[in-house]
Write a protein that holds these residues in place. Sequence first.
Motif, PDB file in Angstrom:
ATOM      1  N   PHE A 149      49.309  65.834  88.260  1.00  0.00           N
ATOM      2  CA  PHE A 149      50.552  65.313  88.820  1.00  0.00           C
ATOM      3  C   PHE A 149      51.717  66.270  88.593  1.00  0.00           C
ATOM      4  O   PHE A 149      51.938  66.734  87.478  1.00  0.00           O
ATOM      5  N   GLU A 150      52.466  66.518  89.644  1.00  0.00           N
ATOM      6  CA  GLU A 150      53.602  67.435  89.552  1.00  0.00           C
ATOM      7  C   GLU A 150      54.760  66.827  88.788  1.00  0.00           C
ATOM      8  O   GLU A 150      55.445  67.498  88.024  1.00  0.00           O
ATOM      9  N   HIS A 151      55.007  65.525  89.017  1.00  0.00           N
ATOM     10  CA  HIS A 151      56.107  64.832  88.334  1.00  0.00           C
ATOM     11  C   HIS A 151      55.529  63.626  87.589  1.00  0.00           C
ATOM     12  O   HIS A 151      55.402  62.534  88.142  1.00  0.00           O
ATOM     13  N   ASN A 152      55.180  63.843  86.316  1.00  0.00           N
ATOM     14  CA  ASN A 152      54.514  62.799  85.542  1.00  0.00           C
ATOM     15  C   ASN A 152      55.414  61.604  85.265  1.00  0.00           C
ATOM     16  O   ASN A 152      55.099  60.470  85.601  1.00  0.00           O
ATOM     17  N   GLY A 153      56.528  61.880  84.632  1.00  0.00           N
ATOM     18  CA  GLY A 153      57.382  60.780  84.196  1.00  0.00           C
ATOM     19  C   GLY A 153      56.805  60.136  82.955  1.00  0.00           C
ATOM     20  O   GLY A 153      55.593  59.928  82.844  1.00  0.00           O
ATOM     21  N   PRO A 154      57.644  59.799  81.979  1.00  0.00           N
ATOM     22  CA  PRO A 154      57.164  59.194  80.739  1.00  0.00           C
ATOM     23  C   PRO A 154      56.833  57.716  80.861  1.00  0.00           C
ATOM     24  O   PRO A 154      56.177  57.159  79.977  1.00  0.00           O
ATOM     25  N   HIS A 155      57.261  57.066  81.960  1.00  0.00           N
ATOM     26  CA  HIS A 155      57.083  55.619  82.056  1.00  0.00           C
ATOM     27  C   HIS A 155      57.011  55.192  83.521  1.00  0.00           C
ATOM     28  O   HIS A 155      57.852  55.596  84.336  1.00  0.00           O
ATOM     29  N   ALA A 156      55.985  54.390  83.850  1.00  0.00           N
ATOM     30  CA  ALA A 156      55.809  53.851  85.205  1.00  0.00           C
ATOM     31  C   ALA A 156      55.697  54.960  86.251  1.00  0.00           C
ATOM     32  O   ALA A 156      56.051  54.755  87.410  1.00  0.00           O
ATOM     33  N   GLY A 157      55.210  56.106  85.820  1.00  0.00           N
ATOM     34  CA  GLY A 157      55.016  57.230  86.723  1.00  0.00           C
ATOM     35  C   GLY A 157      53.584  57.308  87.201  1.00  0.00           C
ATOM     36  O   GLY A 157      52.824  56.339  87.115  1.00  0.00           O
ATOM     37  N   VAL A 186      62.884  60.861  89.122  1.00  0.00           N
ATOM     38  CA  VAL A 186      61.679  61.672  89.270  1.00  0.00           C
ATOM     39  C   VAL A 186      61.568  62.717  88.178  1.00  0.00           C
ATOM     40  O   VAL A 186      60.503  62.944  87.610  1.00  0.00           O
ATOM     41  N   ASP A 187      62.670  63.374  87.849  1.00  0.00           N
ATOM     42  CA  ASP A 187      62.644  64.498  86.903  1.00  0.00           C
ATOM     43  C   ASP A 187      63.558  64.227  85.719  1.00  0.00           C
ATOM     44  O   ASP A 187      64.764  64.475  85.784  1.00  0.00           O
ATOM     45  N   LEU A 188      62.999  63.739  84.641  1.00  0.00           N
ATOM     46  CA  LEU A 188      63.799  63.433  83.454  1.00  0.00           C
ATOM     47  C   LEU A 188      64.377  64.699  82.842  1.00  0.00           C
ATOM     48  O   LEU A 188      65.517  64.714  82.361  1.00  0.00           O
ATOM     49  N   GLY A 211      63.673  51.319  86.651  1.00  0.00           N
ATOM     50  CA  GLY A 211      62.764  51.389  85.519  1.00  0.00           C
ATOM     51  C   GLY A 211      61.601  52.347  85.666  1.00  0.00           C
ATOM     52  O   GLY A 211      60.769  52.460  84.758  1.00  0.00           O
ATOM     53  N   ALA A 212      61.515  53.063  86.794  1.00  0.00           N
ATOM     54  CA  ALA A 212      60.403  53.986  87.017  1.00  0.00           C
ATOM     55  C   ALA A 212      60.845  55.429  86.803  1.00  0.00           C
ATOM     56  O   ALA A 212      61.982  55.799  87.096  1.00  0.00           O
ATOM     57  N   PHE A 213      59.912  56.237  86.291  1.00  0.00           N
ATOM     58  CA  PHE A 213      60.145  57.663  86.076  1.00  0.00           C
ATOM     59  C   PHE A 213      58.954  58.431  86.652  1.00  0.00           C
ATOM     60  O   PHE A 213      57.807  58.094  86.371  1.00  0.00           O
ATOM     61  N   GLY A 214      59.233  59.471  87.425  1.00  0.00           N
ATOM     62  CA  GLY A 214      58.145  60.238  88.015  1.00  0.00           C
ATOM     63  C   GLY A 214      57.872  59.836  89.452  1.00  0.00           C
ATOM     64  O   GLY A 214      58.607  59.040  90.048  1.00  0.00           O
ATOM     65  N   ASP A 215      56.804  60.385  90.013  1.00  0.00           N
ATOM     66  CA  ASP A 215      56.481  60.177  91.428  1.00  0.00           C
ATOM     67  C   ASP A 215      55.076  59.593  91.580  1.00  0.00           C
ATOM     68  O   ASP A 215      54.075  60.324  91.582  1.00  0.00           O
ATOM     69  N   PRO A 216      54.959  58.263  91.746  1.00  0.00           N
ATOM     70  CA  PRO A 216      53.638  57.640  91.864  1.00  0.00           C
ATOM     71  C   PRO A 216      52.962  57.864  93.217  1.00  0.00           C
ATOM     72  O   PRO A 216      51.782  57.526  93.378  1.00  0.00           O
ATOM     73  N   THR A 217      53.674  58.440  94.192  1.00  0.00           N
ATOM     74  CA  THR A 217      53.058  58.659  95.509  1.00  0.00           C
ATOM     75  C   THR A 217      51.956  59.708  95.441  1.00  0.00           C
ATOM     76  O   THR A 217      51.191  59.877  96.396  1.00  0.00           O
TER      77      THR A 217
END
Length: 257
Positions: A149-157, A186-188, A211-217
């Motif tokens: 994943f390019e943009h993980n995110g620490p939470h809900a990613g 998307v980018d913390l 509440g979401a971080f990152g890109d789940p798509t």
Amino acid sequence: MYLADRTWPELGDALSEESVAVVPLGSTEQHGPHLPLATDHLIAEALASAAADETGVVRTPTITVGVSPHHRQFPGTMWVDPPAFRDYVESFTRNLTYHGIDRVVFVNAHGGNVQHLREVGRRLHEDGTAYALEWMWDESIPELVDDLFEHNGPHAGPKETAMITHIAPELVRDDQFENARDGGLVDLDGSDAMVHGARTFYDSIDNSANGAFGDPTDVTPEKAEQLFEAAADQLVQLVEWLDARDREELLPKDRVA
């Protein structure tokens, strides 16, 4: 083997002296507009079940509410205060030692629990009661997460989205993926979450409106399966390593003369 499905006569041999247990722990908290509040404890339970099935060790019931006050602004989020959480988990684990278990893996899927589980493990180790390790699933496979994943995110990613896609796809609101991305962060690293070395936030809503971080798509079923299997394999190897250790080598060392 899941402890709570068995009768007490069936547990005599399984809970013999010097045995291992896996304890799944998570949270019940917001995970953006696309994932259920159960996300963390579902991940922990699924991984602990996979490891218990593979190794034959005991799996306990899941601890489903953790230290989550930093998500409290979102409806439905539940939490307990850190001292209560630590005392509960410590008491829970000491109960296991009464039945013969002396090595425990806290199968954790919530970042807010990490420091508290490590403190519980330290307490239990210090008085020689048990050797308990905190294991956080994504920390066991960081390179794979970065590769997938390019943009993980620490939470809900994407990493948590992938795990629930594999474990309970019926609970994933895939029609909300773009909303999670566009209405979240998307980018913390590119935000002002850290300024001159100081962490500037206390709650997740300070950085992400939904509440979401990152890109789940970026999630696919194939990536989801690969992620789950890799994490489960790491947990199996940890359990096997721990099961092979002699109790004496895990106890606190004597004071240096």
